[in-house]
Design a protein around this motif. Structure first.
Motif, PDB file in Angstrom:
ATOM      1  N   UNK A  16      38.454  11.239 -27.048  1.00 37.24           N
ATOM      2  CA  UNK A  16      38.464  11.899 -28.421  1.00 37.24           C
ATOM      3  C   UNK A  16      39.816  11.612 -29.114  1.00 37.24           C
ATOM      4  N   UNK A  17      40.928  11.497 -28.158  1.00 38.83           N
ATOM      5  CA  UNK A  17      42.275  11.527 -28.577  1.00 38.83           C
ATOM      6  C   UNK A  17      42.525  12.551 -29.540  1.00 38.83           C
ATOM      7  N   UNK A  18      41.992  13.832 -29.243  1.00 40.05           N
ATOM      8  CA  UNK A  18      42.188  14.962 -30.086  1.00 40.05           C
ATOM      9  C   UNK A  18      43.491  15.871 -29.185  1.00 40.05           C
ATOM     10  N   UNK A  19      44.533  16.052 -30.419  1.00 36.34           N
ATOM     11  CA  UNK A  19      45.462  16.655 -29.696  1.00 36.34           C
ATOM     12  C   UNK A  19      45.742  18.259 -29.887  1.00 36.34           C
ATOM     13  N   UNK A  20      44.625  18.796 -31.013  1.00 34.96           N
ATOM     14  CA  UNK A  20      44.264  20.040 -31.171  1.00 34.96           C
ATOM     15  C   UNK A  20      42.877  20.314 -31.775  1.00 34.96           C
ATOM     16  N   UNK A  21      42.209  21.339 -31.049  1.00 34.04           N
ATOM     17  CA  UNK A  21      40.891  21.660 -31.495  1.00 34.04           C
ATOM     18  C   UNK A  21      41.094  22.782 -32.241  1.00 34.04           C
ATOM     19  N   UNK A  22      40.893  22.930 -33.687  1.00 33.31           N
ATOM     20  CA  UNK A  22      41.179  24.116 -34.515  1.00 33.31           C
ATOM     21  C   UNK A  22      39.778  24.454 -34.906  1.00 33.31           C
ATOM     22  N   UNK A  23      38.957  24.854 -34.113  1.00 28.82           N
ATOM     23  CA  UNK A  23      37.574  25.237 -34.505  1.00 28.82           C
ATOM     24  C   UNK A  23      37.462  26.531 -35.206  1.00 28.82           C
ATOM     25  N   UNK A  24      38.677  27.298 -35.339  1.00 29.16           N
ATOM     26  CA  UNK A  24      38.453  28.571 -36.310  1.00 29.16           C
ATOM     27  C   UNK A  24      38.784  28.373 -37.657  1.00 29.16           C
ATOM     28  N   UNK A  25      38.980  27.109 -37.835  1.00 32.09           N
ATOM     29  CA  UNK A  25      39.065  26.630 -39.334  1.00 32.09           C
ATOM     30  C   UNK A  25      38.057  26.105 -40.075  1.00 32.09           C
TER      31      UNK A  25
ATOM     32  N   UNK B  29      41.469  12.697 -43.634  1.00 35.16           N
ATOM     33  CA  UNK B  29      40.230  13.136 -42.765  1.00 35.16           C
ATOM     34  C   UNK B  29      39.610  11.727 -42.305  1.00 35.16           C
ATOM     35  N   UNK B  30      38.875  12.022 -41.370  1.00 36.29           N
ATOM     36  CA  UNK B  30      38.276  10.708 -40.765  1.00 36.29           C
ATOM     37  C   UNK B  30      37.211  11.332 -39.886  1.00 36.29           C
ATOM     38  N   UNK B  31      36.048  10.446 -39.707  1.00 37.40           N
ATOM     39  CA  UNK B  31      35.095  10.677 -38.674  1.00 37.40           C
ATOM     40  C   UNK B  31      35.531  10.792 -37.359  1.00 37.40           C
ATOM     41  N   UNK B  32      35.356  11.489 -36.417  1.00 35.97           N
ATOM     42  CA  UNK B  32      35.755  11.353 -35.003  1.00 35.97           C
ATOM     43  C   UNK B  32      35.149  10.020 -34.535  1.00 35.97           C
ATOM     44  N   UNK B  33      33.962   9.805 -35.071  1.00 37.58           N
ATOM     45  CA  UNK B  33      33.205   8.520 -34.186  1.00 37.58           C
ATOM     46  C   UNK B  33      34.153   7.038 -34.845  1.00 37.58           C
ATOM     47  N   UNK B  34      35.081   7.221 -35.724  1.00 35.42           N
ATOM     48  CA  UNK B  34      35.573   5.973 -36.120  1.00 35.42           C
ATOM     49  C   UNK B  34      36.763   5.705 -35.004  1.00 35.42           C
ATOM     50  N   UNK B  35      37.185   4.496 -34.994  1.00 38.46           N
ATOM     51  CA  UNK B  35      38.109   3.983 -34.041  1.00 38.46           C
ATOM     52  C   UNK B  35      39.400   4.644 -34.238  1.00 38.46           C
ATOM     53  N   UNK B  36      40.158   4.831 -33.046  1.00 35.95           N
ATOM     54  CA  UNK B  36      41.415   5.637 -33.319  1.00 35.95           C
ATOM     55  C   UNK B  36      42.304   4.505 -33.747  1.00 35.95           C
ATOM     56  N   UNK B  37      43.198   4.832 -34.859  1.00 31.29           N
ATOM     57  CA  UNK B  37      43.942   4.051 -35.731  1.00 31.29           C
ATOM     58  C   UNK B  37      45.375   4.282 -35.408  1.00 31.29           C
ATOM     59  N   UNK B  38      46.249   3.281 -35.470  1.00 30.37           N
ATOM     60  CA  UNK B  38      47.758   3.322 -35.300  1.00 30.37           C
ATOM     61  C   UNK B  38      48.267   4.367 -35.936  1.00 30.37           C
ATOM     62  N   UNK B  39      47.859   4.746 -37.286  1.00 26.73           N
ATOM     63  CA  UNK B  39      48.388   5.689 -38.294  1.00 26.73           C
ATOM     64  C   UNK B  39      48.024   6.838 -38.123  1.00 26.73           C
TER      65      UNK B  39
ATOM     66  N   UNK C 196      30.707  12.389 -27.676  1.00 26.40           N
ATOM     67  CA  UNK C 196      32.218  12.254 -27.823  1.00 26.40           C
ATOM     68  C   UNK C 196      32.831  12.873 -26.437  1.00 26.40           C
ATOM     69  N   UNK C 197      33.325  12.038 -25.550  1.00 26.31           N
ATOM     70  CA  UNK C 197      33.862  12.684 -24.415  1.00 26.31           C
ATOM     71  C   UNK C 197      35.629  13.314 -24.729  1.00 26.31           C
ATOM     72  N   UNK C 198      35.885  14.098 -24.134  1.00 32.50           N
ATOM     73  CA  UNK C 198      37.232  14.742 -24.476  1.00 32.50           C
ATOM     74  C   UNK C 198      38.248  13.590 -24.127  1.00 32.50           C
ATOM     75  N   UNK C 199      38.045  12.941 -22.974  1.00 33.94           N
ATOM     76  CA  UNK C 199      39.172  11.837 -22.988  1.00 33.94           C
ATOM     77  C   UNK C 199      39.034  10.960 -23.632  1.00 33.94           C
TER      78      UNK C 199
END
Length: 119
Positions: free
Chosen positions: A34-43, A4-14, A29-32
Motif C-alpha cells: 500500500x505504501x501508506x506512511x500514515x493511516x489517519x482513520x479518525x479523519x 487525492x488518489x484511489x489507493x488502487x492506483x499505481x504508486x507515483x513518483x510525485x 490491498x496488503x499493508x506491504x
C-alpha cells in the motif's frame, strides 16, 4: 501540494507522503504494497455517517454538509492541521481512499476543508 488518489492506483513518483483517510482498511490491498506512511482513520466520516450515506449520489449534498460538521469538531481540526504540517514537511501529500466513485467521495470534501483552512 495536497492531492487525492484511489489507493488502487499505481504508486507515483510525485505522491510524496501518503495518508490513508478511510476508516476501514481497503479490500485486497496488503499493508506491504500500500505504501501508506500514515493511516489517519479518525479523519474519515463516522461509521454512522458512512452507513447512512451508503454511496448514494442523491444523498451527496447532505453527506457533505454532515461531514464538514464532523470535520469542524476539535479533534478533527487537529487532524486537518496535522495534514497541513505534513505538507510543509514533505511538500507533496497524497490522501488515499478506496471508494470507486471518484465524484462522490469524502476525500473531495476533506481536500476542500484542508484548502479552506489554508486560505
Amino acid at each position: 501540494m495536497i492531492r487525492i488518489k484511489r489507493i488502487y492506483e499505481q504508486l507515483g513518483d510525485d505522491d510524496g507522503y501518503r495518508i490513508l483517510i478511510d476508516r476501514l482498511w481497503p479490500r485486497g490491498v496488503s499493508k506491504e504494497n500500500a505504501h501508506v506512511d500514515l493511516w489517519l482513520k479518525e479523519i474519515a466520516p463516522s461509521t454512522e455517517l458512512r452507513k447512512w450515506f451508503g454511496h448514494d449520489p442523491e444523498k451527496w449534498k447532505e453527506f457533505g454538509e454532515r461531514y464538514r460538521k464532523e470535520l469542524s469538531e476539535e479533534e478533527e481540526k487537529e487532524d486537518l492541521r496535522r495534514i497541513k504540517d505534513l505538507e510543509k514537511e514533505h511538500e507533496n501529500v497524497t490522501l488515499l481512499y478506496a471508494g470507486k466513485d471518484e465524484v462522490h467521495t469524502h476525500a473531495l470534501v476533506l481536500l476542500e476543508m484542508i484548502n479552506k483552512k489554508s486560505s
